[in-house]
Enzyme design. Structure first.
Site, PDB file in Angstrom:
ATOM      1  N   ALA A 283     -29.596  -7.163  -6.834  1.00  7.51           N
ATOM      2  CA  ALA A 283     -29.063  -8.308  -7.973  1.00  7.51           C
ATOM      3  C   ALA A 283     -30.236  -8.712  -8.836  1.00  7.51           C
ATOM      4  O   ALA A 283     -30.004  -9.106 -10.164  1.00  7.51           O
ATOM      5  CB  ALA A 283     -28.473  -9.386  -7.313  1.00  7.51           C
TER       6      ALA A 283
ATOM      7  N   ALA B 233     -30.216  -1.874   4.322  1.00  7.92           N
ATOM      8  CA  ALA B 233     -30.053  -3.092   4.359  1.00  7.92           C
ATOM      9  C   ALA B 233     -28.509  -3.560   4.813  1.00  7.92           C
ATOM     10  O   ALA B 233     -28.276  -4.403   5.345  1.00  7.92           O
ATOM     11  CB  ALA B 233     -30.445  -3.731   3.018  1.00  7.92           C
TER      12      ALA B 233
ATOM     13  N   HIS C 292     -48.464 -26.811   6.780  1.00  2.86           N
ATOM     14  CA  HIS C 292     -48.478 -26.616   8.195  1.00  2.86           C
ATOM     15  C   HIS C 292     -47.556 -27.620   8.730  1.00  2.86           C
ATOM     16  O   HIS C 292     -47.480 -28.632   8.422  1.00  2.86           O
ATOM     17  CB  HIS C 292     -49.932 -26.842   8.894  1.00  2.86           C
ATOM     18  CG  HIS C 292     -49.687 -26.853  10.437  1.00  2.86           C
ATOM     19  ND1 HIS C 292     -49.716 -25.675  11.078  1.00  2.86           N
ATOM     20  CD2 HIS C 292     -49.611 -27.877  11.549  1.00  2.86           C
ATOM     21  CE1 HIS C 292     -49.543 -25.799  12.426  1.00  2.86           C
ATOM     22  NE2 HIS C 292     -49.517 -27.118  12.463  1.00  2.86           N
TER      23      HIS C 292
HETATM   24  P1  FAD Z   1     -22.308  -5.391 -10.251  1.00  2.00           P
HETATM   25  O1  FAD Z   1     -22.617  -6.795  -9.470  1.00  2.00           O
HETATM   26  O2  FAD Z   1     -21.556  -4.162  -9.784  1.00  2.00           O
HETATM   27  O3  FAD Z   1     -21.199  -5.722 -11.396  1.00  2.00           O
HETATM   28  C1  FAD Z   1     -20.465  -4.823 -12.366  1.00  2.00           C
HETATM   29  C2  FAD Z   1     -19.307  -5.461 -13.086  1.00  2.00           C
HETATM   30  O4  FAD Z   1     -18.861  -4.498 -13.918  1.00  2.00           O
HETATM   31  C3  FAD Z   1     -18.254  -5.336 -11.918  1.00  2.00           C
HETATM   32  O5  FAD Z   1     -17.791  -6.872 -11.671  1.00  2.00           O
HETATM   33  C4  FAD Z   1     -17.259  -4.588 -12.507  1.00  2.00           C
HETATM   34  O6  FAD Z   1     -15.974  -4.960 -12.482  1.00  2.00           O
HETATM   35  C5  FAD Z   1     -17.582  -4.507 -14.068  1.00  2.00           C
HETATM   36  N1  FAD Z   1     -17.020  -3.239 -14.877  1.00  2.00           N
HETATM   37  C6  FAD Z   1     -17.257  -2.075 -14.269  1.00  2.00           C
HETATM   38  N2  FAD Z   1     -16.853  -1.043 -15.025  1.00  2.00           N
HETATM   39  C7  FAD Z   1     -16.302  -1.969 -15.999  1.00  2.00           C
HETATM   40  C8  FAD Z   1     -15.701  -1.630 -17.355  1.00  2.00           C
HETATM   41  N3  FAD Z   1     -15.533  -0.062 -17.642  1.00  2.00           N
HETATM   42  N4  FAD Z   1     -15.116  -2.600 -18.058  1.00  2.00           N
HETATM   43  C9  FAD Z   1     -15.447  -3.967 -17.704  1.00  2.00           C
HETATM   44  N5  FAD Z   1     -15.903  -4.296 -16.491  1.00  2.00           N
HETATM   45  C10 FAD Z   1     -16.341  -3.101 -15.763  1.00  2.00           C
HETATM   46  N6  FAD Z   1     -28.634  -7.191  -3.489  1.00  2.00           N
HETATM   47  C11 FAD Z   1     -29.430  -8.173  -3.514  1.00  2.00           C
HETATM   48  O7  FAD Z   1     -30.153  -8.582  -4.271  1.00  2.00           O
HETATM   49  N7  FAD Z   1     -29.421  -8.876  -2.465  1.00  2.00           N
HETATM   50  C12 FAD Z   1     -28.491  -8.700  -1.348  1.00  2.00           C
HETATM   51  O8  FAD Z   1     -28.464  -9.324  -0.424  1.00  2.00           O
HETATM   52  C13 FAD Z   1     -27.419  -7.741  -1.457  1.00  2.00           C
HETATM   53  N8  FAD Z   1     -26.536  -7.583  -0.768  1.00  2.00           N
HETATM   54  C14 FAD Z   1     -25.545  -6.762  -0.981  1.00  2.00           C
HETATM   55  C15 FAD Z   1     -24.637  -6.778   0.155  1.00  2.00           C
HETATM   56  C16 FAD Z   1     -23.575  -5.358  -0.207  1.00  2.00           C
HETATM   57  C17 FAD Z   1     -22.445  -5.531   0.773  1.00  2.00           C
HETATM   58  C18 FAD Z   1     -23.487  -4.731  -1.294  1.00  2.00           C
HETATM   59  C19 FAD Z   1     -22.344  -3.856  -1.664  1.00  2.00           C
HETATM   60  C20 FAD Z   1     -24.498  -5.066  -2.324  1.00  2.00           C
HETATM   61  C21 FAD Z   1     -25.421  -5.948  -2.039  1.00  2.00           C
HETATM   62  N9  FAD Z   1     -26.447  -6.163  -2.928  1.00  2.00           N
HETATM   63  C22 FAD Z   1     -27.371  -6.975  -2.783  1.00  2.00           C
HETATM   64  C23 FAD Z   1     -26.571  -5.448  -4.275  1.00  2.00           C
HETATM   65  C24 FAD Z   1     -26.190  -6.215  -5.324  1.00  2.00           C
HETATM   66  O9  FAD Z   1     -24.736  -6.689  -5.316  1.00  2.00           O
HETATM   67  C25 FAD Z   1     -26.321  -5.246  -6.489  1.00  2.00           C
HETATM   68  O10 FAD Z   1     -27.437  -4.773  -6.791  1.00  2.00           O
HETATM   69  C26 FAD Z   1     -25.901  -6.149  -7.971  1.00  2.00           C
HETATM   70  O11 FAD Z   1     -24.401  -6.628  -7.900  1.00  2.00           O
HETATM   71  C27 FAD Z   1     -25.812  -5.297  -9.098  1.00  2.00           C
HETATM   72  O12 FAD Z   1     -25.480  -5.836 -10.262  1.00  2.00           O
HETATM   73  P2  FAD Z   1     -24.905  -5.334 -11.494  1.00  2.00           P
HETATM   74  O13 FAD Z   1     -24.918  -6.440 -12.478  1.00  2.00           O
HETATM   75  O14 FAD Z   1     -25.740  -4.075 -11.917  1.00  2.00           O
HETATM   76  O15 FAD Z   1     -23.430  -4.824 -11.245  1.00  2.00           O
END
Ligand code: FAD
Length: 460
Positions: A314, A178, A439
């Site tokens: 997400a 994707a 529709h």
């Molecule tokens: P993340 O969003 O990665 O957040 C984790 C956070 O933890 C970060 O802000 C980081 O700074 C913080 N962190 C890490 N380690 C530490 C620490 N030790 N102490 C404090 N903070 C820390 N998903 C979709 O569903 N639809 C989409 O259209 C889509 N498009 C995408 C496009 C791109 C280019 C990318 C890269 C991803 C896309 N995704 C999409 C995937 C989606 O972004 C992720 O699945 C989602 O953000 C994961 O959420 P999360 O809460 O697990 O972690």
């Protein structure tokens, strides 16, 4: 040491949703985020890519103006303006999350956390925090291809690609999942020559095979240079031109381009957390192992989102976060069926699916039938001038139970949520055909496919 009921590490869509839900349940809650609230999703993933894709859509609409009777003349498409807008959109939504943290009285620590006890965290700034429940939601980062030198400006991962203020003239994109396909769509709309190379036998390899085939065909029609079943062998890069050798079916060939983007998956953010010291179980990829309720092997510590390596989306992260907090609050926990989590790709044509693919359904022993309705017979798609695509139902022959839906075409990403409901209710194709659809909408194609499944094709 400051103590909480719930501490969440990471403020992405997993972490901030879990924190809000915990706070709403009356738990004293804190979140630790080392960068920006909103995580990858709002800052470097879902949202900024969709903003760029919207600009790309406007560029395409303008360049096809003649088809609709407009004489637009030469279009000056300003990529820097598109990139600026995408950053503004991200910033606005991040502010929204900051507001929600305040509204729900969630303490936000702008710092990085690591475990210094099973229920104790130490922040990089030195502060110690303790909690009855800790939720690891630290997400993931792009997987770095060892063959590429990322210190060069023309070697991109998704985060660097979102910071470009000029569209490349030519780019090779390694990985046709994707993320790769969406960036390809953006850059091609701004006139780039785009080469897409995928090691697996088809583009969007996680989707149904017929979907991959149609998307491949449509991309080729639009002038993308697509190679599947193709392996990257070597790369040379003088900083201005990337020359890569590839191998397909025992033959080698070479592609040259201004830039290269690696879109070959993600890896979990676990290194900083000091998990091994406290006996946390990690899998071979470094993802935190969890059970169906997102419990790690350490009592009172949970993990959600990309860091669990389940399905890096997400809405998976948010749904897992909600499950965890239900568990913490002693409520019934609805365990997630990962097959039934919708997947969307915002290419042209769009792709959306939920449930089992035809192949997976067969592997699971179902006697499988399929029904396909093409968008060329759908009034809304035809009136929009964009009728490439179809809706495919996968169902079982014996009871007619719906097992999966795979769609490609305009607006399908907005339609898939309803399918998730159908699958959850274990609906049959007979019941689906009785759901009256408005529709003219593209969604009618779902009902029409159900009519076909029932042996009563109406509009075809
Ligand atoms: P993340 O969003 O990665 O957040 C984790 C956070 O933890 C970060 O802000 C980081 O700074 C913080 N962190 C890490 N380690 C530490 C620490 N030790 N102490 C404090 N903070 C820390 N998903 C979709 O569903 N639809 C989409 O259209 C889509 N498009 C995408 C496009 C791109 C280019 C990318 C890269 C991803 C896309 N995704 C999409 C995937 C989606 O972004 C992720 O699945 C989602 O953000 C994961 O959420 P999360 O809460 O697990 O972690």
């Amino acid at each position: 040491m400051t103590n909480y009921d719930v501490i969440v590490i990471g403020g992405g869509p997993g972490g901030y949703v879990a924190a809000i839900k915990a706070a709403l349940a009356g738990k004293k809650t804190a979140i630790v985020e080392k960068e920006n609230l909103g995580g990858v999703c709002l800052n470097w993933g879902c949202i900024p890519t969709k903003s760029l894709l919207r600009n790309a859509e406007v560029v395409r609409d303008l360049s096809e103006g003649e088809k609709f009777g407009f004489c637009v003349g030469d279009i000056k498409a300003d990529y820097a303006a598109a990139q600026k807008r995408s950053r503004e959109v991200s910033a606005r939504l991040v502010k929204g999350i900051e507001y929600l943290m305040k509204k729900n009285s969630i303490k936000v620590y702008r710092d990085s956390a690591r475990f210094t006890g099973k229920k104790e965290l130490t922040l990089a700034g030195g502060e110690k925090l303790g909690a009855k429940n800790i939720i690891i939601a630290t997400g993931s980062k792009p997987f770095a291809l060892p063959m590429l030198d990322y210190s060069k400006a023309n070697v991109l991962d998704s985060k660097k690609a979102l910071q470009l203020t000029k569209a490349p003239k030519s780019i090779m994109i390694i990985g046709a999942g994707a993320i790769g396909m969406e960036f390809a769509t953006v850059f091609r709309s701004y006139g780039a020559q785009v080469h897409i190379v995928e090691m697996l036998p088809r583009v969007l390899p996680g989707e149904d095979e017929e979907i991959s085939a149609l998307v491949h065909k449509e991309f080729t029609k639009k002038g993308f240079d697509v190679h599947v079943g193709t392996k990257l062998v070597s790369v040379k890069n003088d900083g201005k031109k990337v020359t890569a050798n590839f191998e397909k079916d025992g033959k080698t060939f070479c592609i040259e381009s201004e830039m290269v983007l690696a879109a070959t998956g993600v890896r979990p953010n676990t290194e900083e957390l000091n998990l091994k010291a406290f006996g946390f179980q990690l899998d071979r990829r470094g993802c935190v192992e969890v059970d169906s309720r997102m419990r790690t092997n350490v009592d009172g510590v949970y993990a959600i989102g990309d860091v669990t390596g389940k399905l890096a989306l997400a809405h998976t992260a948010s749904a897992q976060g909600m499950c965890v907090v239900d568990g913490i609050c002693g409520k019934d926990v609805q365990t997630l069926d990962y097959d039934n989590i919708p997947k969307c790709t915002y290419t042209v044509p769009e792709v959306a699916s939920a449930g089992l693919t035809e192949t997976k359904a067969k592997e699971q022993g179902y006697d499988v039938k399929t029904a396909v309705f093409p968008l060329s017979a759908n009034g809304k798609a035809v009136s929009y001038g964009d009728d490439a695509g179809f809706v495919k139902l996968v169902y079982d022959k014996k009871y007619g139970q719906l097992l999966g839906v795979h769609m490609t075409g305009i607006h399908v990403t907005e339609m898939v949520w309803g399918i998730v409901g159908y699958l959850q209710m274990e609906m049959t194709v007979e019941e689906m055909a009785k759901v009256v659809h408005p529709h003219p909408t593209v969604s009618e194609a779902i009902m029409e496919a159900a009519h076909i499944a029932n042996g009563e094709p109406i509009h075809i």
